[in-house]
Design an enzyme around this catalytic site. Structure first.
Site, PDB file in Angstrom:
ATOM      1  N   ASP A 170       0.866  -1.159   0.000  1.00  8.34           N
ATOM      2  CA  ASP A 170       0.000   0.000   0.000  1.00  8.34           C
ATOM      3  C   ASP A 170       0.921   1.232   0.000  1.00  8.34           C
ATOM      4  OD1 ASP A 170      -2.212   1.753   0.772  1.00  8.34           O
ATOM      5  OD2 ASP A 170      -1.228   1.728   2.730  1.00  8.34           O
ATOM      6  N   ASP A 172       0.160   5.189   1.173  1.00  8.34           N
ATOM      7  CA  ASP A 172       0.107   6.026   2.383  1.00  8.34           C
ATOM      8  C   ASP A 172       0.123   5.200   3.659  1.00  8.34           C
ATOM      9  OD1 ASP A 172      -1.072   9.124   1.643  1.00  8.34           O
ATOM     10  OD2 ASP A 172      -1.158   7.561   0.117  1.00  8.34           O
ATOM     11  N   ASP A 367      -9.441  11.825   4.778  1.00 13.86           N
ATOM     12  CA  ASP A 367     -10.432  11.965   3.708  1.00 13.86           C
ATOM     13  C   ASP A 367     -11.212  10.651   3.568  1.00 13.86           C
ATOM     14  OD1 ASP A 367      -8.438  10.331   2.653  1.00 13.86           O
ATOM     15  OD2 ASP A 367      -7.673  11.828   1.261  1.00 13.86           O
ATOM     16  N   ASP A 407      -1.783  -0.969   5.736  1.00 13.01           N
ATOM     17  CA  ASP A 407      -2.188  -0.504   7.076  1.00 13.01           C
ATOM     18  C   ASP A 407      -3.687  -0.560   7.279  1.00 13.01           C
ATOM     19  OD1 ASP A 407      -2.297   1.769   5.154  1.00 13.01           O
ATOM     20  OD2 ASP A 407      -3.140   2.811   6.885  1.00 13.01           O
TER      21      ASP A 407
HETATM   22  P1  IMP Z   1      -3.259   4.280  -0.245  1.00 13.65           P
HETATM   23  O1  IMP Z   1      -3.064   4.314   1.247  1.00 13.65           O
HETATM   24  O2  IMP Z   1      -1.950   4.172  -0.987  1.00 13.65           O
HETATM   25  O3  IMP Z   1      -4.256   3.251  -0.681  1.00 13.65           O
HETATM   26  O4  IMP Z   1      -3.801   5.742  -0.682  1.00 13.65           O
HETATM   27  C1  IMP Z   1      -4.966   6.278  -0.130  1.00 13.65           C
HETATM   28  C2  IMP Z   1      -4.968   7.778  -0.266  1.00 13.65           C
HETATM   29  O5  IMP Z   1      -4.795   8.163  -1.640  1.00 13.65           O
HETATM   30  C3  IMP Z   1      -6.304   8.375   0.105  1.00 13.65           C
HETATM   31  O6  IMP Z   1      -6.436   8.549   1.489  1.00 13.65           O
HETATM   32  C4  IMP Z   1      -6.302   9.687  -0.662  1.00 13.65           C
HETATM   33  O7  IMP Z   1      -5.749  10.717   0.129  1.00 13.65           O
HETATM   34  C5  IMP Z   1      -5.401   9.444  -1.867  1.00 13.65           C
HETATM   35  N1  IMP Z   1      -6.129   9.416  -3.175  1.00 13.65           N
HETATM   36  C6  IMP Z   1      -5.829  10.186  -4.213  1.00 13.65           C
HETATM   37  N2  IMP Z   1      -6.613   9.886  -5.267  1.00 13.65           N
HETATM   38  C7  IMP Z   1      -7.437   8.900  -4.867  1.00 13.65           C
HETATM   39  C8  IMP Z   1      -8.472   8.152  -5.541  1.00 13.65           C
HETATM   40  O8  IMP Z   1      -8.773   8.342  -6.719  1.00 13.65           O
HETATM   41  N3  IMP Z   1      -9.102   7.212  -4.794  1.00 13.65           N
HETATM   42  C9  IMP Z   1      -8.754   6.976  -3.515  1.00 13.65           C
HETATM   43  N4  IMP Z   1      -7.799   7.619  -2.871  1.00 13.65           N
HETATM   44  C10 IMP Z   1      -7.131   8.594  -3.524  1.00 13.65           C
HETATM   45 MG    MG Z   2      -2.646   3.211   3.416  1.00  8.81          MG
END
Ligand code: IMP
Ligand code: MG
Length: 445
Positions: A170, A172, A367, A407
């Site tokens: 993943d 973030d 968000d 996470d």
């Molecule tokens: P991940 O943790 O890598 O899955 O990323 C999640 C984060 O990506 C979300 O909390 C958003 O802040 C950001 N995000 C940006 N564009 C998108 C989208 O199109 N769908 C979902 N999350 C997005």
């Molecule tokens: Mg994440």
């Protein structure tokens, strides 16, 4: 901080993991019954003698707790083995496993889990049996499950017949702090380089979704530290192209291209799973329209519709509500919105009779997003795409040969959870824990 508020909050069912809570409850029994002194000696001359006696007893108590915790993990390990054995049968009447009856939400285990061995490792690290006042916690159990998974993947890697091939991450909170990007000095970068050098496929499976040329720019900016490290390394081109990004859960695929020295967008027609190819575009548009209206109403309901506080972002296959100008959406609103959207999505796909279209909604920490697709499809698409030529020596890539680190594994309002359907998983709580897991993994291969 253990305020009453926090305790109650963490008791909410959608924030819990039923399997971990169940193991935690089993461990609470020996903790309550054996972690304190109830001696055969009832009288002491003075406090000093009592102190001397209790200190001497301390080691016995630790041993007793360790033995009893160990037995719990031994029993759970057997239940998992039995569940796996039943799942492998596909003829005749197969009874429901005892573990499934005890923990109805339990999923499939793609490998064994050596829980007793993992318990001993984590007990050494976290002094679980030495604790007298704090019982085995959610995090203790989460770490034991992670360690068991890593230990088993290492065993399989050495002795076969299955072998870890694909590791997905993943973005973030897993690779970088929430909303941040990778820089070259981040400790995770050298570990990712090591995995690439060793010939593993590495992919970032993220919700952040950006198609085409814009995607290459966006993902480069998030993963700059890694791409720069690759470009400056002497890693051969064949291993460089083992780095991929699956964006928008399962919507946009990119692969490192040695000529571009960056990611190249790969058209959906080259990798979509048959299920995804058959998705009806009108249904997707309908889902997007209804959920957009639903999210807009929630934004008004919770007084978030002031344009200086939040924005609704609508993309081709995702919709999100994000805070702006330093505004913070309170946790309760985030949770309410994500649960409400999850319910609405269920309602929509039932009404439109399009259950084949996978959707997910999740709370990203600051968000909320609703995406078409999910990470189970993202990971499975990678497994299949990399093995389009089935004659390649590493093909097929099985679920037991794929590890997803993330996470977000709570059962509702989290998006890594779905990856459990397609791969072994490790549930981390920070980029630092990801580094620790990788060190553990690399150290034993
Ligand atoms: P991940 O943790 O890598 O899955 O990323 C999640 C984060 O990506 C979300 O909390 C958003 O802040 C950001 N995000 C940006 N564009 C998108 C989208 O199109 N769908 C979902 N999350 C997005
Ligand atoms: Mg994440």
């Amino acid at each position: 901080m253990t305020s009453r508020y926090r305790v109650e909050y963490s008791l909410k069912s959608h924030r819990r993991d039923e399997f971990i809570e169940w193991i935690k409850a089993l461990l609470a029994v020996p903790f309550v019954l054996h972690s304190d002194i109830e001696s055969e000696k009832l009288e002491f001359n003075d406090l000093k003698e009592y102190e001397y006696f209790t200190n001497k007893k301390e080691l016995d108590i630790e041993k007793e707790c360790k033995k009893r915790y160990f037995e719990v993990f031994q029993d759970v390990e057997k239940l998992i083995d039995n569940t796996r054995a039943l799942n492998e049968k596909n003829n005749g009447f197969v009874p429901i496993s005892r573990l499934k009856k005890l923990v109805p939400s339990i999923g499939e285990f793609f490998t064994r889990l050596p829980l007793t061995e993992a318990f001993l490792v984590e007990d050494e690290r976290r002094s679980i049996s030495k604790r007298r006042l704090v019982s085995p916690s959610f995090n203790d159990v989460r770490q034991i499950l992670n360690t068991a998974q890593i230990l088993q993947l290492q065993k399989d890697y050495k002795s076969g017949p299955t072998k870890l091939k694909l590791i997905t991450f993943d973005g973030d909170v897993t690779l970088y702090e929430d909303g941040k990007s990778l820089v070259k000095s981040d400790p995770i970068v050298s570990r990712l380089m090591k995995l690439l050098e060793s010939g593993f496929f590495i992919a970032v499976v993220t919700a952040a979704g950006y198609p085409g040329q814009q995607g290459s720019i966006q993902y480069y900016s998030r993963l700059k530290g890694l791409i720069d490290a690759i470009n400056e390394s002497d890693l051969p081109p064949s291993k460089r192209s083992n780095l991929l990004v699956m964006g928008g859960e399962s919507n946009y695929l990119f692969r490192y291209d040695n000529e571009l020295k960056n990611f190249k967008f790969i058209d959906g027609k080259d990798w979509y799973l048959p299920l995804m190819i058959n998705w009806d575009k009108h249904h997707i548009e309908n889902i997007m329209e209804i959920i957009f209206n639903h999210l807009s109403n929630l934004r008004i309901k919770f007084n978030l519709h002031d344009d200086s506080k939040t924005l609704i972002i609508r993309k081709e296959r995702s919709i999100g509500i994000i805070p702006i100008n330093g505004y913070k959406i309170i946790r309760e609103y985030l949770e309410e919105i994500v649960l409400s959207c999850a319910n609405k999505l269920n309602e929509i796909v039932n009404q439109l009779a399009c259950q084949d279209i996978k959707v997910c909604s999740f709370n990203g920490g600051s968000d909320v997003w609703i995406d078409i697709g999910d990470k189970s499809l993202g990971v499975e698409s990678l497994q299949k795409y990399l093995c389009q030529d089935e004659n390649l020596e590493f093909c097929p890539i099985r679920k037991s040969e794929s590890l997803h680190i993330g996470d977000q594994f709570a059962s509702v309002g989290a998006n890594d959870f779905k990856a459990r359907l397609s791969a072994c998983t490790a549930w981390i709580a920070s980029p630092k824990e990801t580094v620790e897991i990788l060190d553990q993994l690399i150290g034993g291969l």
